[in-house]
Scaffold this motif. Structure first.
Motif, short mmCIF file in Angstrom:
data_model
loop_
_atom_site.label_atom_id
_atom_site.label_comp_id
_atom_site.label_asym_id
_atom_site.label_seq_id
_atom_site.Cartn_x
_atom_site.Cartn_y
_atom_site.Cartn_z
N THR A 38 0.78 -0.85 -0.21
CA THR A 38 -0.08 -0.10 -0.35
C THR A 38 0.63 0.97 -0.01
OG1 THR A 38 -1.59 -1.02 1.28
CG2 THR A 38 -1.66 1.10 1.34
N LEU A 41 2.86 1.68 -3.86
CA LEU A 41 1.58 2.23 -4.14
C LEU A 41 0.90 3.46 -4.32
CD1 LEU A 41 -0.02 2.06 -6.84
CD2 LEU A 41 -1.74 1.17 -5.55
N SER A 42 1.42 4.07 -2.76
CA SER A 42 0.55 5.02 -2.94
C SER A 42 1.73 6.25 -3.63
CB SER A 42 0.27 5.92 -1.09
OG SER A 42 -0.77 4.42 -1.06
N ARG A 45 2.02 6.89 -7.14
CA ARG A 45 1.15 7.47 -7.79
C ARG A 45 0.97 8.88 -7.46
NH1 ARG A 45 -4.42 4.15 -6.54
NH2 ARG A 45 -4.17 2.53 -8.18
N PRO A 51 -3.74 9.18 -10.06
CA PRO A 51 -4.22 8.37 -8.71
C PRO A 51 -4.80 7.32 -9.30
CG PRO A 51 -5.57 10.87 -9.15
CD PRO A 51 -4.46 10.47 -10.14
N GLU A 52 -4.60 7.47 -10.36
CA GLU A 52 -4.74 6.22 -11.46
C GLU A 52 -3.40 5.14 -11.99
OE1 GLU A 52 -7.96 5.58 -11.57
OE2 GLU A 52 -8.60 7.51 -10.27
N GLU A 54 -1.05 2.48 -12.78
CA GLU A 54 -1.40 0.68 -12.55
C GLU A 54 0.53 0.09 -12.68
OE1 GLU A 54 -3.09 -1.34 -9.85
OE2 GLU A 54 -5.05 0.17 -9.80
N ASP A 185 -1.22 12.07 -0.83
CA ASP A 185 -2.76 11.68 -0.31
C ASP A 185 -3.21 10.93 0.74
OD1 ASP A 185 -5.42 11.73 -0.18
OD2 ASP A 185 -5.82 10.59 -2.32
N ARG A 187 -5.08 9.47 1.99
CA ARG A 187 -5.78 8.86 2.12
C ARG A 187 -4.89 7.69 1.46
NH1 ARG A 187 -11.49 9.92 -0.34
NH2 ARG A 187 -9.78 10.89 -1.54
N SER A 188 -5.00 6.14 1.90
CA SER A 188 -3.43 6.07 1.11
C SER A 188 -4.26 4.26 0.06
CB SER A 188 -3.05 4.85 2.00
OG SER A 188 -3.81 3.52 2.84
N HIS A 189 -3.17 4.11 -0.39
CA HIS A 189 -3.96 4.28 -2.11
C HIS A 189 -3.96 2.28 -1.24
CE1 HIS A 189 -4.64 7.93 -4.68
NE2 HIS A 189 -4.47 8.05 -3.47
#
Length: 238
Positions: A38, A41-42, A45, A51-52, A54, A185, A187-189
């Protein structure tokens, strides 16, 4: 970079744990089984401002990461940290071992490499008790990073950290840290794999195995303020 200190990895091993986000001014020190998927990835991004995003293969793939990673970190030395904030996350030792057992031993990966690293045959699935006893007998310096002492993974006696969060309160610790980093962010991804609570609760250690963990991971319990007498399994695996 780390040198010869008590809780300190040799430079090549530590360099592999570094994930540098130059635009954000951050260095994340990877600590497996503590929300590392997590976090990566956060950061990826946020570093791209996408934010999208991958990763082509995996958040753990060095080649596909927009962060500065191995082998580019191999020769950076102290320059890796200059002008950047250093952070990581840790996890309660019993919960961390439950997670690694379920996600790396019960679910075999890399042709059974985690099983052989734990001292078993590649096609053998030891009980949780046997797994724990086996790794607790290993030399921490040669352990697989997924169950190696976290004080070693983080080289705590050589590196100054700006923040070390805890998986058990991940959302809050991440948000508070992100609030201090422009572009990150709060809020984590999420990425990775969760382990169901019902399954974790079935993994009960014998008194002897629990004592082995308390002894082998005493430095983690003490350094990161975890209760060695707790039966808490921690949060879902990531």
């Amino acid at each position: 970079m780390p040198g010869n200190k008590a809780f300190c990895l040799p430079p090549p091993a530590f360099a592999r744990a570094l994930h540098i986000a130059p635009r954000l001014g951050l260095v994340y020190v990877n600590n497996p089984k503590s929300a590392c998927s997590t976090i990566k990835l956060s950061l990826q991004r946020a570093e791209l401002g996408d934010p999208e995003f991958e990763p082509p293969k995996s958040v753990h793939d060095f080649d596909g990461s927009p962060l500065v990673t191995w082998p580019d970190t191999a020769d950076l030395g102290e320059a890796a940290f200059e002008g950047r904030r250093v952070f990581s996350f840790v996890r309660e030792p019993f919960g961390r071992l439950r997670s690694v057992y379920l996600n790396k031993i019960v679910r075999p990966q890399k042709r059974g490499k985690f099983r052989t690293d734990a001292g078993f045959a590649a096609d053998e699935t030891p009980s949780f008790d046997r797994f724990v006893r086996s790794i607790c007998d290993q030399d921490p310096a040669t352990q697989n990073p997924h169950w190696r002492l976290q004080v070693l993974n983080l080289s705590v006696d050589a590196i100054r950290y700006d923040a070390i969060g805890k998986l058990e309160r991940f959302a809050g610790d991440w948000a508070r840290f992100a609030d201090t980093v422009p572009g990150l962010d709060r809020r984590s991804h999420f990425a990775g794999m969760r382990t169901g609570a019902a399954v974790r609760d079935d993994l009960v250690l014998s008194p002897g195995a629990r004592r082995a963990v308390q002894t082998a991971y005493a430095a983690d319990f003490a350094r990161f303020d975890y209760d060695p007498d707790s039966s808490d399994a921690g949060s879902p695996g990531q």
